[in-house]
Structures are given as structure tokens and as C-alpha cells.
Design an enzyme around this catalytic site. Structure first.
Site, PDB file in Angstrom:
ATOM      1  N   ASP A 206      76.069  15.117 -59.503  1.00  0.00           N
ATOM      2  CA  ASP A 206      75.538  15.357 -58.200  1.00  0.00           C
ATOM      3  C   ASP A 206      75.591  16.712 -57.586  1.00  0.00           C
ATOM      4  O   ASP A 206      76.760  17.406 -57.548  1.00  0.00           O
ATOM      5  CB  ASP A 206      76.605  14.717 -57.587  1.00  0.00           C
ATOM      6  CG  ASP A 206      76.358  14.699 -55.864  1.00  0.00           C
ATOM      7  OD1 ASP A 206      75.475  15.555 -55.498  1.00  0.00           O
ATOM      8  OD2 ASP A 206      77.033  14.013 -55.106  1.00  0.00           O
TER       9      ASP A 206
ATOM     10  N   TYR B 180      66.893  14.248 -42.922  1.00  0.00           N
ATOM     11  CA  TYR B 180      66.156  15.076 -43.690  1.00  0.00           C
ATOM     12  C   TYR B 180      65.310  16.420 -43.394  1.00  0.00           C
ATOM     13  O   TYR B 180      65.480  17.358 -44.089  1.00  0.00           O
ATOM     14  CB  TYR B 180      65.092  14.002 -44.323  1.00  0.00           C
ATOM     15  CG  TYR B 180      64.066  14.291 -45.565  1.00  0.00           C
ATOM     16  CD1 TYR B 180      64.674  14.615 -46.622  1.00  0.00           C
ATOM     17  CD2 TYR B 180      62.746  14.526 -45.097  1.00  0.00           C
ATOM     18  CE1 TYR B 180      63.702  14.898 -47.717  1.00  0.00           C
ATOM     19  CE2 TYR B 180      61.786  14.870 -46.177  1.00  0.00           C
ATOM     20  CZ  TYR B 180      62.230  15.109 -47.368  1.00  0.00           C
ATOM     21  OH  TYR B 180      61.214  15.353 -48.461  1.00  0.00           O
TER      22      TYR B 180
END
Ligand code: UDP
Length: 328
Positions: free
Chosen positions: A60, A149
Site C-alpha cells: 500500500d 477523488y
């Protein structure tokens, strides 16, 4: 083959990331793929594991990132990228675009690598000018459902530009418009896989709102070529990469009905909050600076993509839940 150039691709198991891995392998690079597999799928890069010039890290990137050895290029394509995903994993969406980008910029500095980031037409929000040129600053609601986003990507551009001007890092910014093709997730909720999935299951096609909103769809092969050219250009300002062939969602639904031969029709469904009413890239810069423009028509690209979705296992086609089918 010790002198192969080494490229790190984040989001390597995703739709665009996996196609980039293929392209750089084809060009004889040493490709290091990285993905936390939240929305990515290892099947997209399954065929690469046997190659000596491919390696994969399950990691990640919003946590500290390190890759031993030389690194010449970093392509940052890790991020959820469909409105359904942002709703399900909003914090990860924010983190990968902000913390993840910061970590990679740090890595790029240490390695003296050139870094290209996948930005998006979402930086323009619900645009009041059409088509959208790079100079347009956008119309984004920071606290709306898409804000996680849009703002992560806007921050990503800002920090990338700051590393470029302050640290002299070599950076490239691609503003990617709606892209489609094989390896899209059938259940990611985006309009193209949604319509094709519905047609394959014999369900009505859910058109959000009155279908008058527009999008411009770029076939993945064209997109990858644009990214490749941008990486090797010397242009550090943001550049639109997309197909300017604009269509309303209603007309697009009709095209999918025709292509699939389904006897189903379009049915209305509620329009999501802050859904952009129009979207079309102005690609003048890409044409002039990169000598690039899309080559694959929607008719051709849609046919290939339909064949891909049709070839998926039936259980996947029937699995309607808009979730990560490979995780549950
Ligand atoms: N859309 C639709 N039906 C669906 C999914 C999406 O009509 O089942 C519409 C959506 O409202 C938007 C457009 O199609 O106007 C494109 O949506 P998508 O989620 O593919 O991506 P966006 O371009 O909005 O990020």
C-alpha cells in the site's frame, strides 16, 4: 540484461496499470509492479510473473515505499477510479492520491527518477466550459461524494508541480478522460461495464438522469500510447489524454443495445450528486506536443471490449453486486 531501464508502476494490477506493465515489458524495460489489490486483480498481470524482467510488490503506497536498486521512471497509477469505489473507500481514495503521491515523489527524488502521475478529467469537476482545455481550473465540490477523488487528484497535481519547481524533479502530469477496454472491472459501476453487464444478463440498462449528460470514451490502447509519449516528452505541465468523440449517455446506451443485440431497453434511474453534465477533452496540446491523437473508433473499441466481457466466467457476469468481486 543488467542495463535494462527500471520502471516502477503503481496500481500495476489495475486496468490501466496492467496495460502499462505490458507496454513497458514489450519495450524491454525491467518492470516493478506495485499494488495493494483493493481494486486491482492479479489476473490482469498473471502472465508477467514468469518473466525475469518483472517483479511485483504487494504494498500500500500510502505507507512508506522503498524499492532497492536503480529506478529510472515511476508511473503512479494507483487509485480507485470509479464513483462507486469512492463511495465505498473514500479515505483510501484520499490517501493514495495524497500520502501515496508524496511517498512516491520522495522515492523519485532519492532515485533521481522521472515521475508521471495519472491525474484525471475530474480535476475539472462539473465543467462550465466544453471541451475542457488544460487552462480551465475546474468546478469541483470539495465536500460532495466525488470530492474525495477530485480533491486528492488536485492535491496530487499541486504537490507534483511543487516537487518539480522546488526540487527540480522531472515530472509529467496526464489528465486522463474516461477510458475503457479489456480488464475494466465488469462490476465497477461505471457506465460502460454497467450497460454491457446488464445487456449480458438480460436486464434493462440503467440510464442515470435523462441521459443528456455527455462523456467521451477513449480506448485503452490509445490512452497507453499517449501516456508513453508523454513520459518521454519534456513537457511538465498537465496534458489532457482522451478521445474528443463526445456522446450523450442516452445515445451511448442505444449503441450498447445495438451492439449486444439485447431486447432490453434503457430505464431511468436517479442522477448521482454532482454528476458532470458534459465532458470532452480539448487535445490540442497532446496533438501538438506529443503528436498524439486517438486512432481506435468507439465502434471498434466497444466491440473488442464486449468480446472481453462476454469471455469472462459466467459467475462473474451474473455477480451484480457493485463491489470487489475478487475480494469477497
Ligand atoms: N451512468 C449511467 N448508468 C450507469 C452508470 C453510470 O447512466 O449505470 C452515467 C453517470 O451518471 C455518468 C456517466 O454515465 O453521467 C458516466 O459515469 P461513470 O460512472 O462511468 O464515470 P464518470 O465519468 O461519471 O466518472
Amino acid at each position: 540484461m543488467a542495463n535494462r531501464k527500471r520502471v516502477l508502476i503503481t496500481g500495476a494490477a489495475g486496468f490501466l496499470g496492467s496495460h502499462l506493465c505490458d507496454r513497458f515489458i514489450k519495450e524491454d524495460y525491467h518492470v516493478i509492479g506495485m499494488d495493494n489489490l483493493i481494486t486491482g486483480d492479479l489476473r490482469n498481470i498473471e502472465g508477467l510473473f514468469k518473466l525475469e524482467n518483472f517483479e511485483f510488490y504487494h504494498h500500500d503506497i500510502s505507507k512508506f515505499v522503498y524499492v532497492p536498486g536503480e529506478l529510472h521512471y515511476i508511473l503512479h497509477f494507483a487509485s480507485p477510479a470509479s464513483p462507486i469505489d469512492y463511495l465505498k473507500i473514500p479515505i483510501q481514495t484520499l490517501k493514495v492520491g495524497s500520502l501515496g503521491t508524496h511517498n512516491l515523489l520522495g522515492l523519485a527524488r532519492v532515485k533521481k527518477a522521472r515521475m508521471l502521475i495519472a491525474s484525471t478529467s475530474e480535476v475539472y469537476g462539473d465543467p462550465s466550459v466544453n471541451p475542457q482545455p488544460e487552462e480551465y481550473w475546474g468546478n469541483v465540490n470539495p465536500v460532495g461524494p466525488r470530492g474525495v477523488y477530485d480533491e486528492a487528484k488536485r492535491f496530487q497535481e499541486a504537490i507534483t508541480m511543487a516537487y518539480h519547481t522546488f526540487h527540480g524533479l522531472e515530472t509529467r502530469i496526464a489528465r486522463i478522460f474516461n477510458t475503457y477496454g479489456p480488464r475494466m472491472r465488469l462490476n465497477d459501476g461505471r457506465v460502460l461495464p454497467a450497460f454491457i453487464g446488464q445487456a449480458l444478463r438480460g436486464e434493462p440498462l440503467t440510464m442515470f438522469g435523462d441521459g443528456s449528460q455527455t462523456r467521451s470514451f477513449c480506448y485503452v490502447e490509445d490512452l497507453i500510447e499517449g501516456i508513453y509519449r508523454l513520459l518521454f516528452s519534456d513537457y511538465a505541465q498537465p496534458i489532457n489524454i482522451g478521445n474528443p468523440d463526445e456522446i450523450t449517455i442516452r445515445e451511448f446506451g442505444e449503441e450498447v443495445i445495438k451492439l449486444t443485440g439485447t431486447d432490453q431497453k434503457l430505464v431511468g434511474a436517479p442522477l448521482p450528486i454532482n454528476d458532470p453534465k458534459q465532458r470532452r477533452p480539448d487535445i490540442t496540446k497532446a496533438r501538438e506536443i506529443l503528436g498524439w491523437e486517438p486512432r481506435v473508433s468507439r465502434a471498434e473499441g466497444l466491440k473488442i471490449t464486449y468480446e472481453y466481457f462476454k469471455s469472462l466466467p459466467e459467475t462473474e457476469i451474473l455477480h451484480k453486486d457493485f463491489t470487489y468481486y475478487n475480494k469477497k
